[in-house]
Write a protein that holds these residues in place. Structure first.
Motif, PDB file in Angstrom:
ATOM      1  N   GLY A   1       0.809  -1.068   0.274  1.00 31.92           N
ATOM      2  CA  GLY A   1      -0.499  -0.353  -0.361  1.00 31.92           C
ATOM      3  C   GLY A   1       0.607   1.198  -0.015  1.00 31.92           C
ATOM      4  O   GLY A   1       0.263   2.361  -0.495  1.00 31.92           O
ATOM      5  N   ARG A   2       2.032   1.745   0.644  1.00 31.44           N
ATOM      6  CA  ARG A   2       3.202   2.323   0.366  1.00 31.44           C
ATOM      7  C   ARG A   2       2.938   3.085  -1.427  1.00 31.44           C
ATOM      8  O   ARG A   2       3.403   3.309  -1.382  1.00 31.44           O
ATOM      9  N   VAL A   3       2.873   2.271  -2.397  1.00 33.89           N
ATOM     10  CA  VAL A   3       3.092   2.586  -3.543  1.00 33.89           C
ATOM     11  C   VAL A   3       2.018   3.696  -3.420  1.00 33.89           C
ATOM     12  O   VAL A   3       2.267   4.551  -4.221  1.00 33.89           O
ATOM     13  N   TYR A   4       0.771   4.143  -2.733  1.00 35.13           N
ATOM     14  CA  TYR A   4       0.261   4.630  -3.345  1.00 35.13           C
ATOM     15  C   TYR A   4      -0.128   6.666  -2.286  1.00 35.13           C
ATOM     16  O   TYR A   4      -0.591   7.543  -2.778  1.00 35.13           O
ATOM     17  N   GLU A   5       0.780   6.115  -1.174  1.00 33.81           N
ATOM     18  CA  GLU A   5       1.339   7.580  -1.019  1.00 33.81           C
ATOM     19  C   GLU A   5       1.791   8.886  -1.418  1.00 33.81           C
ATOM     20  O   GLU A   5       2.378   8.431  -2.206  1.00 33.81           O
ATOM     21  N   GLY A   6       0.847   9.878  -1.442  1.00 35.33           N
ATOM     22  CA  GLY A   6       1.578  10.676  -1.970  1.00 35.33           C
ATOM     23  C   GLY A   6       1.038  10.846  -3.577  1.00 35.33           C
ATOM     24  O   GLY A   6       1.703  11.918  -4.592  1.00 35.33           O
ATOM     25  N   ASN A   7      -0.015  10.212  -4.320  1.00 39.10           N
ATOM     26  CA  ASN A   7       0.081  10.216  -5.496  1.00 39.10           C
ATOM     27  C   ASN A   7      -0.568  11.275  -6.113  1.00 39.10           C
ATOM     28  O   ASN A   7      -1.917  11.429  -5.064  1.00 39.10           O
ATOM     29  N   GLN A   8      -0.351  11.380  -7.500  1.00 43.09           N
ATOM     30  CA  GLN A   8      -0.941  13.483  -7.479  1.00 43.09           C
ATOM     31  C   GLN A   8      -3.080  12.954  -8.544  1.00 43.09           C
ATOM     32  O   GLN A   8      -3.105  13.535  -8.048  1.00 43.09           O
ATOM     33  N   VAL A   9      -2.410  11.261  -9.621  1.00 42.93           N
ATOM     34  CA  VAL A   9      -3.999  11.771 -10.557  1.00 42.93           C
ATOM     35  C   VAL A   9      -4.415  10.987 -10.193  1.00 42.93           C
ATOM     36  O   VAL A   9      -5.860  10.669 -10.152  1.00 42.93           O
ATOM     37  N   ALA A  10      -3.878   9.163  -9.679  1.00 40.14           N
ATOM     38  CA  ALA A  10      -4.791   8.344  -9.784  1.00 40.14           C
ATOM     39  C   ALA A  10      -4.165   6.871  -8.937  1.00 40.14           C
ATOM     40  O   ALA A  10      -3.023   6.450  -9.131  1.00 40.14           O
ATOM     41  N   CYS A  11      -4.868   6.346  -8.061  1.00 39.53           N
ATOM     42  CA  CYS A  11      -4.948   5.271  -7.382  1.00 39.53           C
ATOM     43  C   CYS A  11      -5.621   3.961  -8.340  1.00 39.53           C
ATOM     44  O   CYS A  11      -6.751   3.835  -7.814  1.00 39.53           O
ATOM     45  N   VAL A  12      -5.344   3.305  -9.065  1.00 42.52           N
ATOM     46  CA  VAL A  12      -5.564   2.200  -9.630  1.00 42.52           C
ATOM     47  C   VAL A  12      -5.519   1.087  -8.835  1.00 42.52           C
ATOM     48  O   VAL A  12      -4.232   0.680  -8.246  1.00 42.52           O
ATOM     49  N   TYR A  13      -7.228   0.376  -8.673  1.00 43.11           N
ATOM     50  CA  TYR A  13      -7.652  -1.327  -7.982  1.00 43.11           C
ATOM     51  C   TYR A  13      -7.685  -1.574  -8.679  1.00 43.11           C
ATOM     52  O   TYR A  13      -8.444  -1.399  -9.920  1.00 43.11           O
ATOM     53  N   ASN A  14      -7.672  -2.783  -8.063  1.00 41.48           N
ATOM     54  CA  ASN A  14      -8.487  -4.420  -8.518  1.00 41.48           C
ATOM     55  C   ASN A  14     -10.033  -4.900  -7.780  1.00 41.48           C
ATOM     56  O   ASN A  14      -9.978  -4.637  -6.769  1.00 41.48           O
TER      57      ASN A  14
END
Length: 478
Positions: A218-231
């Motif tokens: 889940g650390r990959v989502y921290e601070g995302n600017q435009v999109a958090c892509v999930y399944n």
């Protein structure tokens, strides 16, 4: 998703005169040591190994003026102000416990690359998940290239991140594969957009628990600017998005093999469609590509394509580039690779299916299967896999050290399925396994190597295992 504003960069770090310990020789440790040394750091490399290869690598670094300590990766060198670790070094190692007690920060190679980026560095589109990362990142890179962007597939594959950020070549955007190990040691990473493809138990000996493993993903989502892509089909990935602290305005974007809702990408009548990056997404959808443009068009690979498309669309890539990129993409060897057709039976190599989650996705792609499975289980259990896949199984051929675990699961959940248990762990067992599979298969079946296990009990790696399968199939044709 959290609403707090977070910085997308990180404070500059002046390495001049800093005492930095690099933990681990190898593909990430050596370039990290060289990069730090070039920036004026006083570098000490520590490694548990002391074999001929390690000594050769050590001499090359010592020639640059870098201190190397072999055979002792546990002791924190005196004066250390920062540790840069190879991603595979587990958090419980004594070196890191000593660092924690001394207040010394620990970075991984990804964190170092992030910190060393220039002011005009290319943004990162990041991908993680238990399975499908490499394929998705390669698909993403193909789509970005089809849009005319300068890009590369980097991180856990292809070009190393340090080479990408420090090399002379410039990029518009990077397609970045990140493992849970790498994310654990990357506290300041802030991607443009990121995807978690799926979550299933893996590497739990390293992380300590499923919760810790998921948290690192889940650390990959921290601070995302435009999109958090999930399944959409994997609720755990959406939960990680909800927990993430992102840039204001960043959106949650789902991908699904079904009909997409608003802010999702999905499939309608054999067409990959976008209802996330279109005007009036409540009513409108954009066609991106046909399912037949995805190779191979197995369900989990279509999901990979949708995730790659979502990240590309988040970066502003036009729909036509998604189609062109997917058409241009060719999967790596040993990933649902069609080897041959013999007497109406297809032979498919998915040696890369080294865990139960990957094997289940592979088994779901075919109607009637003679399954070749087994190897090193790495602590996995097989009941869920067998129960979900039993309806697809014509027969099973078992190989490898932990094959009994699969045999017992088959007895519980698919007792009617014929099982051949080969009591062999030598590399020659593959020819016997393929020969038995040919005997059991009928026209229209698929003989599928999807071991659900690691390969090191019998082979050097999954590549050698897949090659052995292809060679064995070739001998059947001779």
């Amino acid at each position: 998703m959290g609403s707090g504003k977070v910085t997308t960069g990180s404070a500059p770090f002046d390495f001049q005169g800093k005492h930095v310990t690099v933990a681990g020789l190898g593909v990430s440790g050596i370039p990290a040591a060289e990069a730090l040394h070039a920036r004026g750091a006083i570098v000490t490399v520590v490694d548990d190994g002391d074999d001929a290869r390690a000594r050769e690598q050590a001499e090359c670094l010592r020639a640059l003026g870098i201190t190397v300590r072999l055979g002792d990766g546990a002791t924190l060198p005196e004066g250390t102000e920062l540790i840069v670790t190879a991603p595979g070094w587990a958090p419980g190692k004594p070196l890191f416990q000593a660092a924690g007690q001394a207040g010394v920060p620990v970075w991984g190679d990804v964190e170092l690359a992030w910190r060393l980026r220039g002011p005009d560095a290319a943004p990162w589109l990041a991908v993680t998940g238990t399975n499908g990362k490499t394929t998705t990142v390669q698909m993403l890179a193909a789509i970005l290239k089809a849009a005319g962007l300068r890009t590369a597939a980097v991180g856990n594959i292809g070009v190393s991140l340090l080479d990408a950020v420090l090399g002379e070549e410039t990029y518009d955007v990077l397609a970045v594969e990140l493992s849970s190990y790498q994310l654990h040691w990357a506290p300041s990473l802030r991607a443009h957009s990121a995807a978690v493809l799926n979550l299933a138990p893996d590497h739990l000996d390293w992380h300590g628990s499923m919760a810790a493993y998921a948290a690192d993903k889940g650390r990959v989502y921290e601070g995302n600017q435009v999109a958090c892509v999930y399944n959409v089909a994997d609720r755990a990935t959406e939960d990680l998005v909800r927990e993430a602290d992102v840039e204001e305005g960043c959106r949650a974007v789902g991908f699904t093999l079904g009909t997409p809702g608003p802010s999702q990408l999905g499939v309608v009548d054999g067409i990959l469609v976008d209802r996330a990056f279109v005007e009036n997404r409540q009513k409108n959808a954009q066609e991106l590509a046909e399912v037949s443009d995805v190779r191979p068009p197995a369900p989990h690979n279509i999901a990979n394509a949708l995730a790659a498309a979502a990240l590309a669309r988040a970066f502003g890539v036009p729909a036509q580039a998604v189609r062109d990129g997917l058409r241009a993409f060719r999967p790596d060897a040993h990933r649902i690779e069609h080897v041959a057709d013999i007497d109406g039976v297809a032979y498919v190599d998915d040696s890369k299916a080294t865990n139960t989650h990957a094997a289940q996705a592979s088994l779901a792609a075919y109607e009637s299967i003679v399954w070749i499975a087994g190897g090193l289980a790495k602590g996995a259990t097989f009941d869920e896999l067998v129960a979900a896949s039993a309806k697809h199984l014509r027969a099973v051929v078992l190989i490898g050290a932990d094959r009994a675990l699969i045999r017992e699961a088959l007895a519980r959940h698919a007792p009617e399925v014929p099982v051949v248990d080969l009591d062999r762990t030598d590399t020659g067992a593959m020819l016997q396994a393929v020969t038995e599979a040919k005997r059991l298969a009928v026209a229209g079946d698929t003989v599928l190597l999807a071991p659900a296990c690691a390969s090191m009990d019998m082979f050097t790696n999954y590549n050698q295992r897949g090659d052995a399968f292809a060679t064995a199939v070739g001998e059947l044709r001779a």
